[in-house]
Each structure stands twice: as C-alpha cells, then as structure tokens.
Design an enzyme around this catalytic site. Structure first.
Site, PDB file in Angstrom:
ATOM      1  N   HIS A 209     -10.378 -12.043   1.664  1.00  0.00           N
ATOM      2  CA  HIS A 209      -9.092 -11.734   0.598  1.00  0.00           C
ATOM      3  C   HIS A 209      -9.194 -10.509  -0.352  1.00  0.00           C
ATOM      4  CE1 HIS A 209     -10.072 -13.229  -3.091  1.00  0.00           C
ATOM      5  NE2 HIS A 209     -11.064 -13.984  -2.862  1.00  0.00           N
ATOM      6  N   CYS A 210      -7.798 -10.208  -0.597  1.00  0.00           N
ATOM      7  CA  CYS A 210      -7.752  -9.186  -1.844  1.00  0.00           C
ATOM      8  C   CYS A 210      -6.800  -9.989  -2.832  1.00  0.00           C
ATOM      9  CB  CYS A 210      -7.312  -7.818  -1.106  1.00  0.00           C
ATOM     10  SG  CYS A 210      -5.779  -7.983  -0.286  1.00  0.00           S
ATOM     11  N   TRP A 211      -5.917  -9.112  -3.511  1.00  0.00           N
ATOM     12  CA  TRP A 211      -5.162  -9.640  -4.541  1.00  0.00           C
ATOM     13  C   TRP A 211      -3.983 -10.210  -4.015  1.00  0.00           C
ATOM     14  CZ3 TRP A 211      -3.868 -11.847  -8.686  1.00  0.00           C
ATOM     15  CH2 TRP A 211      -2.753 -11.573  -9.022  1.00  0.00           C
TER      16      TRP A 211
ATOM     17  N   TYR B 154      -5.342 -13.416  -3.129  1.00  0.00           N
ATOM     18  CA  TYR B 154      -5.986 -14.289  -4.399  1.00  0.00           C
ATOM     19  C   TYR B 154      -4.734 -14.785  -5.144  1.00  0.00           C
ATOM     20  CZ  TYR B 154      -8.178 -15.099  -8.952  1.00  0.00           C
ATOM     21  OH  TYR B 154      -8.924 -15.850  -9.841  1.00  0.00           O
TER      22      TYR B 154
END
Length: 341
Positions: free
Chosen positions: A93-95, A122
């Site tokens: 995952h990223c932001w 996130y």
C-alpha cells in the site's frame, strides 16, 4: 494479475502475509499499519523533488524524474520483497492506493511474486479503523484516585483471562505530570490510534472489555472521539482506596528516580499546587521524604479527580470502597461486582 483488497480484507490477510508500506520514511514514522515493513519508493528528499517538479513543470516531467530516481533501486526492492514474501505473496500500500503502490505491484508481479493492493491506500485504512471504534461494545472503565493501582489491576484482569485495553501501556505514559518517568518515547497520536485499533479488532465485543479511566489525552497523545465517547458512556467502577495505601504505592513507584528529575516533575504542576506546597515538596525531596511529596501532590490530584467524578452526567459511576492495595484480589472483586450491575 494484481489482486485489489478492501481495508478489512487487507488487514485480515495481513495476519499471515507481510505488508509492505512504500511511502517515505517520514510518512511511515508519522503512522503506519502495525507490523508493516517500510520499503520506500522515494526517500523523503526524493519525494519532495518529485512534488516540486510536478508543481513547477508537469506531471510527465515529474514521472520521468521519479523513474530516474527509482530505476537504480528496482533490483533492491525485489530482493527485499522476495525475502519476506510468504509463498510468493505480498501485500502493498501507499497513501491513496495510486501510482506508488501500483508501480511497486507491477514490479513485484513482473519478478514472479503475487502482490495484493490496498484499495484507497493508507487513507482508506485510517478511515476503516476510525469507524471500528464506533462499533457497539461492552466497555467497562476502571476509575479511582491516583495511586490506586489501576494499571496493575488491569494487568491482573488480563492474567485472569479478561479482555483489557491498556491505554497507558500503548501510549507509553502513566497519564499524570509524572507519567513519562521510566517510559519509552511516546508514539504519535496517529500511531497510538493505529496500535489501539489492532488490539480493538481482536476483541470479542459481546464480552466485557476493561480499560482505565483517562482524560482525552494521555501525555502527548489523544484518544479519538469515538473511543472516548464510548468510555464516557460505559459503567465506571471507581475503586476508592485509602490515601495511606496510595502513598505507599507512589513511593514504591517513583522514589527510584533521580531527585532532580522528580523536582522537574513537581515544578510542572506548580500553578496547580501553589507556591507553598511546591516549596514544601521540593524541600521534602531534598530530605528524601518521598511520602510527604506523595501526600502533597495527592491533595491536588484527589480534588481534581473527585470533581471530575461528581460532574459526570452520562456515565454510571459506582464508588467501591476497598481497604487494601492488592491488585489481584481487587481484580477478582471487580469481575464479581460487574456481574451484579
């Protein structure tokens, strides 16, 4: 084919499959999914460079700069991912679930791994855990004046098989002006909430969940509104232990610390204690008369906590007179008493 998962499914799978957080170290430090491993696509400085390029030039120029920065690191990313993957599976995952995680997923899939992505990143995870604290639950709050051994009672409840949410343990702070003594550095409020959410998700919410009475803040971190509101609506079992017993506990817990450090803590509450009391407390510290220091500070804390109890209107408060500071016996007493209300 890259699998895409909701926050709930992502966390469930994360119990057995490693989670890779590809955000910058600064983002990760601010707050991350407990247990996640940080493999940042960009360093903090590189992300700033790409952002500046995007603002001052164009998206295409920013993408090209990103490729130039990341290109030499691709083999390192793959080697690290293969070391931690479980039967080739990895979670990413990223932001916001956008370009960073998507690019890393493509790379890992190309390298023969089986990546799954968190839809919404996130940000979606944070929304999910915040909602989880609104879930109806059987919360029971343990209250009592400072020095009543509430935290130790919580630990004994846990030993007796009860579900316990130790807010001060997760916050690395005992809640008072002296609460940071002997504790590790506090997490960010964001990370505190993430860590609480992991524990919260493992409870059976049809059974009692015990926690300690706290103000909205525990040291420098804040309890989120949803959880705090649940605490303020839950039954409060206030254990009323004689001041003499509480003084003994405070001396045992704090007399081991450096005198100068204790003086600093006393001075923190000078406005609340008053000049004469602070002067007497400091003199008592010089004499290593820790019982007098505890007695003086309890005058303030007892009045403040007593006023707090008296002004609660939405909470059922049960004041339980207990003669001795005996955490195991007191924990058993609370379990039995809860059955009567």
């Amino acid at each position: 084919m890259v699998t895409k998962l909701s926050a709930q499914d992502f966390l469930e799978k994360g119990k057995t499959i490693p989670i890779i957080d590809v955000r910058t170290p600064a983002e990760f430090e601010q707050g991350h999914i407990p247990g996640a491993i940080n493999i940042p696509i960009f360093t903090n400085e590189e992300r700033a460079q790409v952002g500046t390029k995007y603002k001052r030039s164009s998206k295409d120029a920013a993408v090209l700069l990103g490729l130039e920065l990341v290109g030499p690191k691709l083999a390192v990313f793959v080697r690290r991912a293969k070391k931690i993957a479980v039967e080739g599976e990895i979670l990413i995952h990223c932001w916001r679930g956008g370009m960073r995680s998507g690019s890393m997923a493509w790379l890992f899939e190309t390298a023969g791994l089986k990546p799954s992505l968190l839809v919404g990143g996130y940000k979606a995870y944070r929304h999910h855990i915040r909602e989880s604290f609104e879930k109806p639950t059987h919360l029971v709050v343990i209250g009592g004046y400072t020095g009543s051994g509430k935290t130790e009672v919580l630990h004994q409840l846990s030993n007796l098989g009860q579900q316990v949410l130790d807010l001060e343990g997760v916050a690395n702070h005992k809640g008072s002006a002296f609460g940071a003594l002997g504790q590790a550095d506090q997490p960010t409020t964001e990370q505190f909430e993430n860590d609480l959410a992991k524990i919260w998700s493992e409870f059976d919410h049809t059974k009692p969940i015990w926690t300690e009475d706290e103000s909205h803040s525990v040291g420098s971190v804040w309890i989120n509104d949803a959880l705090f509101n649940q605490m303020r609506k839950a039954p409060l079992l206030a254990i009323i232990i004689p001041k003499s017993e509480r003084i003994k506990r405070l001396v045992k817990e704090y007399a081991c610390f450096d005198i100068d450090l204790l003086k600093q803590m006393v001075k923190k509450i000078e406005k609340r204690l008053g000049g004469l009391r602070v002067k007497r407390a400091l003199e008592s510290l010089d004499l290593e008369d820790f019982a007098t220091v505890a007695d003086i500070t309890l005058d303030y804390y007892d009045k403040a906590y007593g006023h707090g109890l008296d002004t609660r209107k939405t909470q059922k408060v049960y004041r339980l007179e207990i003669e001795k500071d005996e955490p195991e016996a007191n924990a058993k007493f609370l379990i039995d008493y809860l059955k009567t209300i």
